[in-house]
Write a protein that holds these residues in place. Structure first.
Motif, mmCIF file in Angstrom:
data_model
loop_
_atom_site.group_PDB
_atom_site.id
_atom_site.type_symbol
_atom_site.label_atom_id
_atom_site.label_comp_id
_atom_site.label_asym_id
_atom_site.label_seq_id
_atom_site.Cartn_x
_atom_site.Cartn_y
_atom_site.Cartn_z
ATOM 1 N N GLU A 250 1.352 -1.205 -0.149
ATOM 2 C CA GLU A 250 0.336 0.027 0.240
ATOM 3 C C GLU A 250 1.214 0.844 0.281
ATOM 4 N N PHE A 251 1.097 1.842 -1.362
ATOM 5 C CA PHE A 251 1.594 3.270 -1.118
ATOM 6 C C PHE A 251 1.390 4.464 -0.377
ATOM 7 N N GLY A 252 2.211 4.717 0.088
ATOM 8 C CA GLY A 252 2.692 5.577 0.813
ATOM 9 C C GLY A 252 3.062 5.512 2.230
ATOM 10 N N SER A 253 2.254 4.193 2.789
ATOM 11 C CA SER A 253 2.821 3.437 4.098
ATOM 12 C C SER A 253 3.625 2.289 3.874
ATOM 13 N N ILE A 254 4.102 2.232 4.229
ATOM 14 C CA ILE A 254 4.492 0.186 4.229
ATOM 15 C C ILE A 254 4.261 -0.262 5.704
ATOM 16 N N ALA A 255 2.632 -0.334 5.053
ATOM 17 C CA ALA A 255 1.552 -1.169 6.474
ATOM 18 C C ALA A 255 1.530 0.072 7.439
ATOM 19 N N GLY A 256 1.728 0.919 7.067
ATOM 20 C CA GLY A 256 1.570 2.555 8.691
ATOM 21 C C GLY A 256 2.927 2.543 8.825
ATOM 22 N N ILE A 257 3.641 2.190 8.591
ATOM 23 C CA ILE A 257 5.280 2.557 9.600
ATOM 24 C C ILE A 257 5.803 3.493 8.872
ATOM 25 N N ALA A 258 6.346 3.859 7.922
ATOM 26 C CA ALA A 258 6.778 5.061 7.223
ATOM 27 C C ALA A 258 5.787 5.856 5.977
ATOM 28 N N MET A 259 6.495 6.742 5.840
ATOM 29 C CA MET A 259 5.814 7.574 4.842
ATOM 30 C C MET A 259 6.589 7.953 4.513
ATOM 31 N N PHE A 260 6.297 8.794 2.965
ATOM 32 C CA PHE A 260 7.090 8.893 1.612
ATOM 33 C C PHE A 260 6.814 10.156 1.001
ATOM 34 N N SER A 261 8.164 11.302 0.451
ATOM 35 C CA SER A 261 7.816 12.589 -0.150
ATOM 36 C C SER A 261 8.029 12.646 -1.428
ATOM 37 N N LEU B 21 7.404 -8.198 -3.261
ATOM 38 C CA LEU B 21 8.757 -8.518 -3.197
ATOM 39 C C LEU B 21 10.066 -7.417 -2.311
ATOM 40 N N ALA B 22 9.538 -6.655 -2.873
ATOM 41 C CA ALA B 22 10.577 -5.305 -2.331
ATOM 42 C C ALA B 22 9.774 -4.166 -2.623
ATOM 43 N N VAL B 23 10.216 -3.015 -2.109
ATOM 44 C CA VAL B 23 9.478 -1.910 -1.756
ATOM 45 C C VAL B 23 10.893 -0.637 -1.800
ATOM 46 N N LEU B 24 11.111 0.138 -2.828
ATOM 47 C CA LEU B 24 12.470 0.577 -2.664
ATOM 48 C C LEU B 24 12.117 2.491 -2.763
ATOM 49 N N GLU B 25 12.846 3.328 -1.908
ATOM 50 C CA GLU B 25 12.458 4.601 -2.287
ATOM 51 C C GLU B 25 12.862 5.050 -3.110
ATOM 52 N N SER C 95 15.952 -2.435 -0.902
ATOM 53 C CA SER C 95 14.777 -2.181 -0.583
ATOM 54 C C SER C 95 14.522 -1.502 0.793
ATOM 55 N N ILE C 96 13.156 -1.322 1.488
ATOM 56 C CA ILE C 96 13.018 -1.115 2.120
ATOM 57 C C ILE C 96 13.217 -2.014 3.522
ATOM 58 N N GLU C 97 13.390 -1.595 5.072
ATOM 59 C CA GLU C 97 13.683 -2.498 6.041
ATOM 60 C C GLU C 97 12.797 -3.734 5.978
ATOM 61 N N TYR C 98 11.336 -3.199 6.492
ATOM 62 C CA TYR C 98 10.518 -4.673 6.871
ATOM 63 C C TYR C 98 9.945 -5.158 5.161
ATOM 64 N N TYR C 99 10.494 -5.419 4.235
ATOM 65 C CA TYR C 99 11.046 -6.280 3.287
ATOM 66 C C TYR C 99 11.801 -6.800 2.903
ATOM 67 N N ARG D 24 13.182 -10.082 7.892
ATOM 68 C CA ARG D 24 11.781 -8.804 7.695
ATOM 69 C C ARG D 24 10.487 -9.264 7.818
ATOM 70 N N TRP D 25 11.217 -9.429 5.983
ATOM 71 C CA TRP D 25 9.655 -9.648 5.747
ATOM 72 C C TRP D 25 8.707 -10.727 6.310
ATOM 73 N N VAL D 26 7.455 -9.746 5.632
ATOM 74 C CA VAL D 26 5.957 -10.315 6.429
ATOM 75 C C VAL D 26 4.925 -11.380 4.760
ATOM 76 N N PRO D 27 4.952 -11.654 3.894
ATOM 77 C CA PRO D 27 4.447 -11.420 2.810
ATOM 78 C C PRO D 27 3.427 -11.531 3.373
ATOM 79 N N HIS D 28 2.366 -10.645 2.131
ATOM 80 C CA HIS D 28 0.680 -10.845 2.702
ATOM 81 C C HIS D 28 -0.219 -10.153 1.447
ATOM 82 N N CYS D 29 -0.642 -9.459 1.352
ATOM 83 C CA CYS D 29 -1.833 -9.220 0.080
ATOM 84 C C CYS D 29 -2.873 -8.212 0.958
ATOM 85 N N THR D 30 -2.622 -7.107 0.288
ATOM 86 C CA THR D 30 -3.451 -6.277 1.132
ATOM 87 C C THR D 30 -4.533 -6.308 0.712
#
Length: 198
Positions: free
Chosen positions: A2-13, A57-61, A127-131, A135-141
């Motif tokens: 979910e872009f804009g938040s990584i499971a609500g953990i971090a916000m990106f501009s 699999l990964a999310v990059l800032e 990638s950001i740490e949570y992916y 540390r990765w929690v595979p999930h389908c939002t």
């Protein structure tokens, strides 16, 4: 993802990139119907908050689009399609109100994930740490931005759905945000990733 938040953990501009595994069309359509059911009880959930039903699999800032698309092509070329079994509904312990389907974490899935992150490392990307591996929690939002009472209702809807079954992972793609844009996608075991025009 979910872009804009990584499971609500971090916000990106700035632009972020997600490398995503996609499912067979029948399973994807079932998940889309579930999105719509949950969205009907949650006014705060955007009607299109990400690209397609997927596991990231990964999310990059930040990233080089051409370089990342080459890595996606490598995954598509080297990896065969495989099955995932969704076995649980989950909630992240944050304020983002995220509800997701969780697959059984199998050795093939973990190995694919580790191989891809090694490829990222080889080109100097991360990638950001949570992916990252371990540390990765595979999930389908299924939904995000849910209020506490909406989370309870969403879980009930997901629990009674027909999605606790096997799905086939048959495609990999690169998505840019924000706004959400599919940069490229390829069926697994294919050769080239054609970039899509913005």
């Amino acid at each position: 993802m979910e872009f804009g938040s990584i499971a609500g953990i971090a916000m990106f501009s700035q632009k972020t990139y997600s490398v995503e595994l996609y499912f067979d069309e029948t399973s994807s359509e079932r998940i889309r119907r579930l999105w719509a059911q949950v969205r009907s009880l949650a006014s705060g959930t955007p009607s299109r908050f990400h690209s397609r039903p997927h596991v990231s699999l990964a999310v990059l800032e930040a990233g080089n689009v051409s370089e990342l698309s080459t890595l996606v092509s490598t995954v598509a070329m080297r990896e065969a399609s495989f099955e995932l079994q969704f076995s649980a509904v989950g909630v992240f312990p944050t304020n983002a109100g995220v509800v997701f389907l969780a697959p059984v974490v199998t050795e093939p899935l973990l190995k694919l994930h580790r191989r891809f992150h090694q490829q990222l490392e080889n080109v100097g990307a991360t990638s950001i740490e949570y992916y990252k591996p371990d540390r990765w929690v595979p999930h389908c939002t299924i939904a995000q931005h849910l209020k506490p009472h909406e989370i309870v209702n969403a879980i009930d809807i997901v629990r009674s759905s027909d999605l606790f079954d096997k799905v086939t992972v048959c495609e990999v793609g690169l998505v840019e945000a924000s706004p959400v844009r599919l940069v490229c996608s390829l069926p697994l075991n294919r050769q080239m990733c054609d970039l899509r025009e913005p």
